[in-house]
Design a protein around this motif. Structure first.
Motif, mmCIF file in Angstrom:
data_model
loop_
_atom_site.group_PDB
_atom_site.id
_atom_site.type_symbol
_atom_site.label_atom_id
_atom_site.label_comp_id
_atom_site.label_asym_id
_atom_site.label_seq_id
_atom_site.Cartn_x
_atom_site.Cartn_y
_atom_site.Cartn_z
ATOM 1 N N CYS A 64 45.361 32.399 4.397
ATOM 2 C CA CYS A 64 45.195 33.401 5.459
ATOM 3 C C CYS A 64 43.775 33.426 6.003
ATOM 4 O O CYS A 64 43.516 34.101 7.008
ATOM 5 N N PHE A 65 42.856 32.717 5.359
ATOM 6 C CA PHE A 65 41.447 32.734 5.756
ATOM 7 C C PHE A 65 40.986 31.325 6.114
ATOM 8 O O PHE A 65 41.592 30.337 5.680
ATOM 9 N N PRO A 66 39.922 31.207 6.886
ATOM 10 C CA PRO A 66 39.370 29.878 7.176
ATOM 11 C C PRO A 66 38.950 29.162 5.898
ATOM 12 O O PRO A 66 38.735 29.787 4.854
ATOM 13 N N LYS A 67 38.831 27.869 6.006
ATOM 14 C CA LYS A 67 38.476 27.031 4.859
ATOM 15 C C LYS A 67 37.135 27.466 4.275
ATOM 16 O O LYS A 67 36.146 27.645 4.989
ATOM 17 N N GLY A 68 37.107 27.615 2.946
ATOM 18 C CA GLY A 68 35.863 27.941 2.258
ATOM 19 C C GLY A 68 35.643 29.417 2.025
ATOM 20 O O GLY A 68 34.713 29.794 1.306
ATOM 21 N N VAL A 69 36.483 30.289 2.583
ATOM 22 C CA VAL A 69 36.296 31.729 2.412
ATOM 23 C C VAL A 69 36.821 32.182 1.055
ATOM 24 O O VAL A 69 36.165 32.925 0.322
ATOM 25 N N VAL A 70 38.032 31.747 0.705
ATOM 26 C CA VAL A 70 38.676 32.153 -0.548
ATOM 27 C C VAL A 70 38.909 30.918 -1.420
ATOM 28 O O VAL A 70 39.266 29.843 -0.910
ATOM 29 N N ALA A 71 38.710 31.084 -2.709
ATOM 30 C CA ALA A 71 38.969 30.007 -3.675
ATOM 31 C C ALA A 71 39.872 30.542 -4.777
ATOM 32 O O ALA A 71 40.070 31.751 -4.913
ATOM 33 N N ILE A 72 40.426 29.642 -5.571
ATOM 34 C CA ILE A 72 41.259 30.009 -6.717
ATOM 35 C C ILE A 72 40.541 29.566 -7.980
ATOM 36 O O ILE A 72 40.222 28.379 -8.138
ATOM 37 N N ASN A 73 40.242 30.517 -8.850
ATOM 38 C CA ASN A 73 39.471 30.199 -10.047
ATOM 39 C C ASN A 73 40.331 29.564 -11.128
ATOM 40 O O ASN A 73 41.538 29.309 -10.938
ATOM 41 N N SER A 74 39.725 29.339 -12.286
ATOM 42 C CA SER A 74 40.425 28.655 -13.390
ATOM 43 C C SER A 74 41.586 29.467 -13.935
ATOM 44 O O SER A 74 42.498 28.917 -14.578
ATOM 45 N N LYS A 75 41.596 30.751 -13.699
ATOM 46 C CA LYS A 75 42.689 31.614 -14.157
ATOM 47 C C LYS A 75 43.829 31.678 -13.150
ATOM 48 O O LYS A 75 44.819 32.369 -13.380
ATOM 49 N N GLY A 76 43.657 30.974 -12.032
ATOM 50 C CA GLY A 76 44.687 31.014 -11.000
ATOM 51 C C GLY A 76 44.611 32.237 -10.114
ATOM 52 O O GLY A 76 45.567 32.558 -9.393
ATOM 53 N N GLU A 77 43.484 32.930 -10.138
ATOM 54 C CA GLU A 77 43.300 34.141 -9.343
ATOM 55 C C GLU A 77 42.546 33.830 -8.060
ATOM 56 O O GLU A 77 41.624 32.997 -8.048
ATOM 57 N N ALA A 78 42.933 34.476 -6.986
ATOM 58 C CA ALA A 78 42.218 34.330 -5.712
ATOM 59 C C ALA A 78 40.926 35.133 -5.763
ATOM 60 O O ALA A 78 40.925 36.312 -6.132
ATOM 61 N N VAL A 79 39.814 34.491 -5.423
ATOM 62 C CA VAL A 79 38.503 35.157 -5.410
ATOM 63 C C VAL A 79 37.813 34.837 -4.085
ATOM 64 O O VAL A 79 38.045 33.784 -3.481
ATOM 65 N N VAL A 80 36.986 35.752 -3.647
ATOM 66 C CA VAL A 80 36.233 35.549 -2.403
ATOM 67 C C VAL A 80 35.045 34.653 -2.707
ATOM 68 O O VAL A 80 34.167 35.004 -3.502
ATOM 69 N N LYS A 81 35.013 33.478 -2.080
ATOM 70 C CA LYS A 81 33.956 32.502 -2.318
ATOM 71 C C LYS A 81 32.800 32.675 -1.343
ATOM 72 O O LYS A 81 31.642 32.694 -1.744
ATOM 73 N N ASP A 82 33.092 32.771 -0.056
ATOM 74 C CA ASP A 82 32.037 32.911 0.960
ATOM 75 C C ASP A 82 32.601 33.677 2.160
ATOM 76 O O ASP A 82 33.184 33.099 3.070
ATOM 77 N N ALA A 83 32.419 34.994 2.137
ATOM 78 C CA ALA A 83 32.947 35.840 3.214
ATOM 79 C C ALA A 83 32.243 35.562 4.536
ATOM 80 O O ALA A 83 32.778 35.874 5.607
ATOM 81 N N ARG A 84 31.078 34.949 4.487
ATOM 82 C CA ARG A 84 30.318 34.652 5.699
ATOM 83 C C ARG A 84 31.098 33.747 6.658
ATOM 84 O O ARG A 84 30.952 33.852 7.879
ATOM 85 N N LYS A 85 31.934 32.881 6.115
ATOM 86 C CA LYS A 85 32.686 31.935 6.938
ATOM 87 C C LYS A 85 33.926 32.555 7.580
ATOM 88 O O LYS A 85 34.596 31.901 8.376
ATOM 89 N N ASP A 86 34.217 33.792 7.225
ATOM 90 C CA ASP A 86 35.428 34.430 7.753
ATOM 91 C C ASP A 86 35.251 34.778 9.221
ATOM 92 O O ASP A 86 34.176 35.232 9.652
#
Length: 338
Positions: free
Chosen positions: A254-276
């Motif tokens: 749902c977000f541009p590339k690089g904004v959200v990532a999936i960590n080792s636990k399989g959870e969605a985390v905000v990586k770089d909100a600046r790119k949104d």
């Protein structure tokens, strides 16, 4: 625990934007001190340069009021002096471009010349005469002729003729008086590849140009920036239970590339909100309702400054700060004398 939106946050809903007005002033929140102080400002104010080169810059201005941020933007566009071609004296022009169109094209060519050495030209004084302190002199001379050494069968005008294309690099600087000291490297076009005119055998351009100081609010050719804009820093808060599994992948898409990532636990985390880009795509999906809050930080401004090449982008911003300071000093003196 219920989500509490920070007070410096603009809310982004699926159908509206909320809390756009500033609330950081005394009396808005009972029992809280929001009075302005220089020490408080020093602790919160920051400038972070994201990237910088000869033509472009992106930097963050953190901890200032929107009115101040917008003042810098307006000053950068319209009030920083630069040098541009104002008067064109045409000796000969047999090209297909009319004299007034040719003069207009020349005036829009950004010039690499430090404006700090020059004084203001008194255009309103009919008795005022140009000097080396207020006027730069340029010359352009080009005549198209047939190239006797052109390859047989070629149809390229650049090979068939000499001076078939006249570029900004063909403009010659003619220093006057003390200008050899001020501009030891000469004055050139910021982009030498700007096409001025196309000529064919027998056609000729011969003219002189006078450059003077000006500001963007008088004419766009004096503006040192191609664009100067800012946006608020996007914020993305995942609330409640972590978003995992297939929903995490959908959330990420749902977000541009690089904004959200999936960590080792399989959870969605905000990586770089600046790119949104704050498209609100995530708010269209009912499965994410109440699980994410979008917003923008009201006192965090991301500036993008694109210079025309006349002045480096970092200097453009510093000059805007100096000009705003002068405006404040003038206003302060006026209030004290009133």
């Amino acid at each position: 625990m219920a989500y509490t939106k920070p007070r410096n946050r603009v809310g982004i809903e699926h159908d509206r934007v909320t809390d756009v007005s500033s609330t950081d002033f005394p009396g808005y929140y009972p029992g809280e001190d929001h009075s302005w102080s220089i020490e408080k400002f020093k602790n919160h104010f920051k400038v972070h340069i994201e990237y910088l080169n000869e033509l472009n810059s992106e930097f963050d201005l953190i901890g200032v009021d929107p009115s101040i941020a917008n003042a810098f933007r307006r000053i950068m566009i319209s009030e920083i002096p630069t040098l541009a071609i104002e008067y064109v004296y045409i000796e000969n022009n047999t090209s297909i471009i009319q004299d007034e169109v040719l003069a207009h094209r020349l005036g829009l060519i950004p010039l690499k010349a430090n404006p700090d050495y020059m004084h203001w030209f008194k255009k309103d004084d009919p008795e005022f005469e140009p000097t080396d302190y207020d006027t730069l002199v340029l010359h352009l001379s080009a005549k198209c002729t047939v190239n006797p050494n052109a390859p047989e069968g070629t149809t390229d005008p650049k090979m068939l003729y000499n001076n078939a294309h006249v570029y900004a690099r063909d403009i010659v600087y003619e220093p006057q008086g003390h200008q050899t000291e001020w501009y030891p490297d000469g004055v050139t076009a910021a982009n030498p590849d700007i096409l001025i005119a196309k000529l064919r055998p027998g056609q000729e351009i011969d003219l002189s140009m006078h450059c003077i100081l000006g500001i963007g609010q008088d004419h766009a050719k004096f503006s040192p920036v191609a664009t100067a804009s800012y946006r608020l820093l996007p914020t993305i808060d995942i609330i409640g239970e972590p978003i995992t599994g297939e929903l995490a992948s959908k959330f990420k898409s749902c977000f541009p590339k690089g904004v959200v990532a999936i960590n080792s636990k399989g959870e969605a985390v905000v990586k770089d909100a600046r790119k949104d880009t704050v498209s609100r795509e995530v708010l269209r999906h009912p499965e994410f309702e109440g699980r994410v809050k979008l917003g923008r930080q009201r006192d965090h401004f991301i500036y993008c400054v694109e210079s025309t090449g006349a002045i480096p982008p970092d200097q453009i911003f510093l000059k805007s700060v100096q000009l705003l300071k002068k405006k404040c000093e003038i206003l302060r003196k006026f209030n004290l004398s009133a």
